[in-house]
Design an enzyme around this catalytic site. Structure first.
Site, PDB file in Angstrom:
ATOM      1  N   SER B  98       2.960  40.328 -34.706  1.00  0.00           N
ATOM      2  CA  SER B  98       2.424  41.471 -34.008  1.00  0.00           C
ATOM      3  C   SER B  98       3.218  42.563 -34.800  1.00  0.00           C
ATOM      4  O   SER B  98       2.852  43.509 -35.254  1.00  0.00           O
ATOM      5  CB  SER B  98       1.123  42.048 -33.306  1.00  0.00           C
ATOM      6  OG  SER B  98       0.403  41.030 -33.156  1.00  0.00           O
ATOM      7  N   PHE B 136       2.466  52.825 -35.279  1.00  0.00           N
ATOM      8  CA  PHE B 136       1.022  52.824 -36.175  1.00  0.00           C
ATOM      9  C   PHE B 136       0.242  53.451 -34.904  1.00  0.00           C
ATOM     10  O   PHE B 136      -0.467  52.876 -34.383  1.00  0.00           O
ATOM     11  CB  PHE B 136       0.538  52.278 -36.558  1.00  0.00           C
ATOM     12  CG  PHE B 136      -0.298  52.096 -37.600  1.00  0.00           C
ATOM     13  CD1 PHE B 136      -0.279  53.285 -38.974  1.00  0.00           C
ATOM     14  CD2 PHE B 136      -1.621  52.008 -37.360  1.00  0.00           C
ATOM     15  CE1 PHE B 136      -1.186  53.357 -39.865  1.00  0.00           C
ATOM     16  CE2 PHE B 136      -2.678  52.216 -38.340  1.00  0.00           C
ATOM     17  CZ  PHE B 136      -2.063  53.295 -39.736  1.00  0.00           C
ATOM     18  N   SER B 145     -13.269  51.397 -32.745  1.00  0.00           N
ATOM     19  CA  SER B 145     -14.252  50.750 -34.175  1.00  0.00           C
ATOM     20  C   SER B 145     -14.515  51.852 -34.869  1.00  0.00           C
ATOM     21  O   SER B 145     -14.393  52.014 -35.577  1.00  0.00           O
ATOM     22  CB  SER B 145     -15.071  49.937 -33.223  1.00  0.00           C
ATOM     23  OG  SER B 145     -15.183  48.859 -33.329  1.00  0.00           O
ATOM     24  N   TRP B 169      -3.228  51.120 -26.849  1.00  0.00           N
ATOM     25  CA  TRP B 169      -3.015  50.207 -27.815  1.00  0.00           C
ATOM     26  C   TRP B 169      -2.256  49.859 -28.521  1.00  0.00           C
ATOM     27  O   TRP B 169      -2.913  48.953 -29.812  1.00  0.00           O
ATOM     28  CB  TRP B 169      -4.761  49.476 -27.757  1.00  0.00           C
ATOM     29  CG  TRP B 169      -5.288  49.654 -27.726  1.00  0.00           C
ATOM     30  CD1 TRP B 169      -6.786  50.212 -26.971  1.00  0.00           C
ATOM     31  CD2 TRP B 169      -5.073  49.025 -25.713  1.00  0.00           C
ATOM     32  NE1 TRP B 169      -7.373  50.396 -25.747  1.00  0.00           N
ATOM     33  CE2 TRP B 169      -6.620  48.850 -25.340  1.00  0.00           C
ATOM     34  CE3 TRP B 169      -4.334  48.220 -25.026  1.00  0.00           C
ATOM     35  CZ2 TRP B 169      -6.512  49.097 -23.738  1.00  0.00           C
ATOM     36  CZ3 TRP B 169      -5.190  47.127 -24.235  1.00  0.00           C
ATOM     37  CH2 TRP B 169      -6.312  48.007 -23.120  1.00  0.00           C
ATOM     38  N   ALA B 249      -2.810  44.996 -43.052  1.00  0.00           N
ATOM     39  CA  ALA B 249      -2.423  44.022 -41.450  1.00  0.00           C
ATOM     40  C   ALA B 249      -3.230  42.724 -41.175  1.00  0.00           C
ATOM     41  O   ALA B 249      -3.047  42.317 -41.470  1.00  0.00           O
ATOM     42  CB  ALA B 249      -2.259  45.161 -40.650  1.00  0.00           C
ATOM     43  N   GLN B 286     -13.718   8.080 -29.568  1.00  0.00           N
ATOM     44  CA  GLN B 286     -14.145   8.946 -30.328  1.00  0.00           C
ATOM     45  C   GLN B 286     -14.715  10.195 -30.111  1.00  0.00           C
ATOM     46  O   GLN B 286     -14.502  11.456 -30.531  1.00  0.00           O
ATOM     47  CB  GLN B 286     -15.455   7.824 -30.839  1.00  0.00           C
ATOM     48  CG  GLN B 286     -15.459   6.494 -31.636  1.00  0.00           C
ATOM     49  CD  GLN B 286     -16.296   6.354 -31.696  1.00  0.00           C
ATOM     50  OE1 GLN B 286     -17.659   6.683 -32.138  1.00  0.00           O
ATOM     51  NE2 GLN B 286     -16.716   4.848 -32.036  1.00  0.00           N
ATOM     52  N   LEU B 345      -5.958  18.853 -24.098  1.00  0.00           N
ATOM     53  CA  LEU B 345      -4.751  18.737 -23.094  1.00  0.00           C
ATOM     54  C   LEU B 345      -4.681  18.728 -21.168  1.00  0.00           C
ATOM     55  O   LEU B 345      -3.774  18.606 -20.912  1.00  0.00           O
ATOM     56  CB  LEU B 345      -3.577  19.959 -22.890  1.00  0.00           C
ATOM     57  CG  LEU B 345      -2.864  19.767 -24.487  1.00  0.00           C
ATOM     58  CD1 LEU B 345      -3.112  19.839 -25.856  1.00  0.00           C
ATOM     59  CD2 LEU B 345      -1.119  20.139 -24.709  1.00  0.00           C
ATOM     60  N   GLU B 370      -7.548  44.839 -35.216  1.00  0.00           N
ATOM     61  CA  GLU B 370      -7.339  44.978 -36.430  1.00  0.00           C
ATOM     62  C   GLU B 370      -9.022  45.096 -36.588  1.00  0.00           C
ATOM     63  O   GLU B 370      -9.443  43.729 -37.658  1.00  0.00           O
ATOM     64  CB  GLU B 370      -7.477  44.564 -36.979  1.00  0.00           C
ATOM     65  CG  GLU B 370      -5.177  44.729 -36.897  1.00  0.00           C
ATOM     66  CD  GLU B 370      -4.640  45.649 -37.822  1.00  0.00           C
ATOM     67  OE1 GLU B 370      -5.190  45.768 -38.463  1.00  0.00           O
ATOM     68  OE2 GLU B 370      -3.512  45.542 -37.440  1.00  0.00           O
ATOM     69  N   THR B 372     -12.305  44.545 -34.850  1.00  0.00           N
ATOM     70  CA  THR B 372     -13.163  43.420 -33.836  1.00  0.00           C
ATOM     71  C   THR B 372     -14.267  42.354 -34.840  1.00  0.00           C
ATOM     72  O   THR B 372     -14.710  43.053 -36.130  1.00  0.00           O
ATOM     73  CB  THR B 372     -14.184  44.952 -32.542  1.00  0.00           C
ATOM     74  OG1 THR B 372     -15.290  45.228 -33.509  1.00  0.00           O
ATOM     75  CG2 THR B 372     -13.794  45.317 -31.662  1.00  0.00           C
TER      76      THR B 372
END
Lengths: 259, 391
Positions: B98, B136, B145, B169, B249, B286, B345, B370, B372
Site C-alpha cells: 500500500s 493521495f 464510493s 483513510w 493503483a 482428502q 493451521l 480502491e 469496494t
C-alpha cells in the site's frame, strides 16, 4: 582502475545437492542456479573500489551456458561488462583446472585487481583465488574483511583465528573477500534494464589458446572415487543429571572429538 | 509421501509466461521482501508501527517508487513487471504494498499525468528516490464510493487558493511530505499539490485498526490552507483525474492480492505436510487435499488473469471495467484463501508466528479500498447491461 570480479554459479544454497550417478559430478540441473553468495560480496567490493577510484568492473565467470544468468546478475548490480568462459571440455574441472582456465581468461587484460569471494557454497575449497594469483605470478591478498586501495597500494585486513593481519601489496593483485566486508546491493530495476545492453564476451578454450588436455575432469588432480547417501540421523543421547551431568556432557563431547 | 511437492504456480507453469527480465525483477523484490520485510513485519503489525522513512528509501533505491513511470528518476518499467513487484511486496504485507502503491500509482502518477513540467521536476525525482513521501486525498468520511459529492473545496483568493475540508483513510497521511488533494472548485474537481508543512494542514493517525497495521492511515484536515496559484495540477479538471490514478493503483492490487494469497497457501501447504494428527500428516487427508487443490486452482487462475490484464495494459488496450474484473476477483480469491488456510493451521493460524491471520486481516481492507467489491461488481454489471445500477 580496472577490476575483474570472478563469480560462480552454484546450485541454490538451500536446495539439496546431489551427485550424478553416471560421472559423480554435481547435478547442476536439479536445482536453480544462483550466484555464489560470497561472490555477491566480491561484486559489491569491486563496485565500491571503482566507485571510489574510478575505472571499470569486468565480471568473469567460468561455467555452463546458464552461468550467463550469473554474469547478467553481476551486470545488473553495476558491473560494466562480462566475460563468460564456456566450453564442454571444462566439465568436471577441479580447483586447479578451474584456476588454469580463469587465469588464461584474465591474463593479458591489464587488470589492476582481481576480486573473488573466499569460497563457493558447492565445492567449499577456498583455494581458487590463491591458485589464480600463483599462476598469474601476482600478489594474493585472501580472506579480506576490509580493503583499502591507495593508488597502486592495496591493503587488506586478513581474517585469522586470532583476529586479523594487515597485509599490503602493490597492484596487480588478487583479493578474496569474506562476508564481513560489506552488504551487497540489490540489482536496481534500472540496473536490470541496463544489464541487457552491456557487452558479454563468450569465449571457449580455443580463444584462450588452452589445450583441452589441461582442464576438465581428465586433467583434474582430484576426482570423486565413490559416494553414498548421508546416513540417517541417529537418535540423540539423553544425559540425566545425578550430580554428574556436567562430567557426562564433557565425556560425550570428548568422545565426539568436540573438545 | 512419494513425490516432491510442487508449487501451486508450477501447476500452471507461470514462469513460462514471463521474460527473463521480468523474472529478474520479481526475484530482486522477493529477495528484498525476504530479507527486509518478512523478519520484521509481524512485529510492526503487532505494534502498529511502520519504519516508513527507511523503507521508502530502500524501496526508492531498488527503483520501486513510481517504477512504471518514465523519466524524472523513475525506472520506466512496463505493466507486468510492475505487477510482479506489487505481488512480491504484498506477499510480504499488504501494508508495504500500500505504501508503495500510494506513492507511485496515486501521488506520483497524478503529478506525472497531470502536473506541469515544473511540478514534475520539483517533486518526482525526490519521490522516486524515496526521499519524499506522498499521499493521495480523495475519499472523505461521508464520500467513499461516491467521491463526486466531496465537500473539500478550494476557492480563489487573489492568485492563491484557500483549501478547506478533510479527507479520510489516507495511506501515508501522517508521514507524507506532500499530499495530492482533490477538491471542489468553481470549475469542477481539481487536484492540488499540498506540502504538508503548510499552516492549516493537519494529519491525524487513524487508531485502533485491526487491519493494515503495518501501514500508516490518517485523516487529513485543511483549515484555510493557503496554496500558491501553481499548486493546482493543470492537466485535468473533473473526476477523471483521480479515477485514472485509482485505475493505476487498482491494477497493482490485481497482482498484489495474488501475492498475499500465495503466501497463505505456501504456508498452509508446508504446514499440512509437517503437521501430523492421528499418525499421519494432515496433508494426507482428502479433506485437506480438496482445500489445497481448490485454492491452488483459484490462485493460479487469478495469476493468469493478472498476467493477461498486464499484457493488455502493456498493449494500451486495458479498459476500466477489465480492471474491475481483476480487482473484484483477485481480492475476493485472496481473502477466501486466507480464511481457508487459517483453518488449516488450526490454532496456529491465529498467531503472528505465521503470516496468515495478518494477511487475512489486511485483505479485509484491500477488499474494500480502491473500489469496494460492490462497486466493482456494479461496474461489471454496467458493462454487461449498459445500465448503471449505482446512479
Amino acid at each position: 582502475m580496472k577490476v575483474a570480479v570472478c563469480v560462480k554459479q552454484v546450485p541454490d544454497t538451500w536446495a539439496e545437492k546431489r551427485l550424478r550417478a553416471e560421472d559423480s559430478l554435481l547435478d547442476r540441473e536439479s536445482a536453480d542456479g544462483v550466484m555464489n553468495e560470497l561472490d555477491e560480496y566480491a561484486v559489491e567490493q569491486a563496485l565500491q573500489i571503482v566507485e571510489a577510484a574510478g575505472g571499470e568492473v569486468v565480471v568473469v565467470s567460468m561455467g555452463p551456458e546458464r552461468a550467463a544468468e550469473t554474469v547478467r546478475k553481476a551486470l545488473s548490480m553495476g558491473a560494466d561488462s562480462g566475460i563468460h568462459v564456456v566450453d564442454d571440455a571444462l566439465r568436471g574441472s577441479d580447483a586447479i583446472a578451474t584456476a588454469t582456465a580463469l587465469a588464461a581468461a584474465l591474463k593479458g587484460r591489464d587488470f589492476d585487481l582481481i576480486v573473488f569471494g573466499s569460497e563457493s557454497t558447492d565445492a567449499r575449497m577456498s583455494v581458487v583465488p590463491a591458485m589464480v594469483a600463483e599462476i598469474l605470478g601476482i600478489a594474493q591478498l585472501t580472506f579480506a574483511q576490509k580493503v583499502l586501495v591507495d593508488g597502486s597500494a592495496v591493503t587488506i585486513e586478513r581474517v585469522t583465528d586470532y583476529g586479523f593481519d594487515t597485509v599490503t601489496a602493490s597492484t596487480p593483485a588478487v583479493i578474496s573477500v569474506v562476508e564481513k566486508i560489506n552488504e551487497p546491493r540489490y540489482p536496481s530495476f534500472k540496473g536490470i534494464m541496463a544489464a541487457k545492453k552491456k557487452p558479454v564476451e563468450t569465449i571457449g578454450l580455443a580463444e584462450l589458446s588452452l589445450d583441452p588436455g589441461v582442464v576438465g575432469s581428465r586433467a583434474s588432480w582430484s576426482v570423486v572415487a565413490d559416494f553414498s547417501a548421508r546416513p540417517a540421523k541417529a537418535a540423540g543421547v539423553v544425559v540425566s543429571d545425578a550430580g554428574d551431568g556436567g562430567v557426562k556432557i564433557a565425556d560425550f563431547l570428548a568422545e565426539q572429538k568436540f573438545i | 509421501m512419494s513425490k516432491s511437492p510442487q508449487h501451486p504456480f508450477a501447476l500452471y507453469n507461470i514462469d513460462s509466461l514471463l521474460s527473463e527480465e521480468e523474472k529478474a525483477i520479481r526475484d530482486v523484490v522477493r529477495t528484498f521482501v525476504d530479507s527486509t520485510i518478512r523478519p520484521n513485519v509481524a512485529e510492526w503489525f503487532e505494534k502498529g508501527h511502520l519504519p516508513a522513512r527507511d523503507l521508502a528509501k530502500e524501496c526508492g533505491a531498488l527503483g520501486l517508487m513510481g517504477m512504471h513511470l518514465e523519466g524524472y528518476g523513475c525506472a520506466g518499467m512496463s505493466a507486468v513487471p510492475y505487477g510482479l513487484a506489487d505481488l512480491e511486496l504484498e506477499a510480504g504485507d499488504s501494508g508495504i504494498r500500500s505504501m508503495v502503491s500510494v506513492q507511485g500509482s496515486l501521488a506520483m502518477y497524478a503529478i506525472h499525468a497531470f502536473g506541469s513540467e515544473e511540478q514534475k521536476n520539483a517533486w518526482l525525482p525526490g519521490m522516486a528516490a524515496g526521499d519524499l513521501i506522498g499521499c493521495f486525498g480523495l475519499t472523505e468520511a461521508d464520500y467513499g464510493s461516491n467521491p463526486s459529492g466531496m465537500r473539500s473545496s478550494a476557492k480563489r483568493d487573489g492568485d492563491d487558493w484557500l483549501l478547506n475540508g478533510s479527507k479520510m483513510w489516507i495511506t501515508n497521511g501522517t508521514i507524507a511530505d506532500l499530499a495530492i488533494v482533490w477538491a471542489q472548485t468553481d470549475d469542477g474537481i481539481r487536484g492540488f499539490i499540498v506540502p504538508t508543512d503548510l499552516p492549516g494542514f493537519t494529519a491525524n493517525d487513524v487508531k485502533h485498526k485491526m487491519s493494515l497495521r503495518a501501514s500508516v492511515t490518517a485523516e487529513l484536515v485543511f483549515d484555510n490552507v493557503r496554496l500558491p496559484a501553481d499548486a493546482v495540477l493543470p492537466g485535468v479538471v473533473g473526476l477523471r483525474g483521480p479515477l485514472s490514478c485509482l485505475n493505476e493503483a487498482r491494477f497493482g492490487i490485481i497482482f498484489g492480492t495474488v501475492g498475499a494469497g500465495r503466501d497463505c497457501l505456501e504456508t498452509a501447504i508446508d504446514y499440512a505436510i509437517d503437521r501430523e494428527q492421528f499418525g499421519k500428516p494432515i496433508a494426507a487427508y482428502q479433506l485437506t487435499q480438496r482445500k489445497l487443490a481448490d485454492m491452488s486452482v483459484d490462485l493460479g487462475n487469478a495469476m493468469l488473469l493478472a498476467i493477461h490484464l498486464g499484457r493488455l495494459k502493456e498493449a494500451g488496450t486495458l479498459r476500466p471495467e477489465q480492471v474491475s474484473v481483476g480487482k473484484m476477483n483477485n481480492a475476493r480469491i485472496a481473502l477466501e484463501i486466507a480464511r481457508e488456510t487459517r483453518g488449516i493451521l488450526g490454532g496456529n493460524g491465529i498467531t503472528l508466528e505465521y503470516p496468515i491471520i495478518r494477511h487475512m486481516n489486511n485483505l479485509e481492507s484491500v477488499y474494500t479500498y480502491e473500489g469496494t467489491n460492490e462497486m466493482h461488481t456494479l461496474v461489471i454489471g454496467e458493462a454487461l447491461t449498459g445500465i448503471a445500477a449505482f446512479r
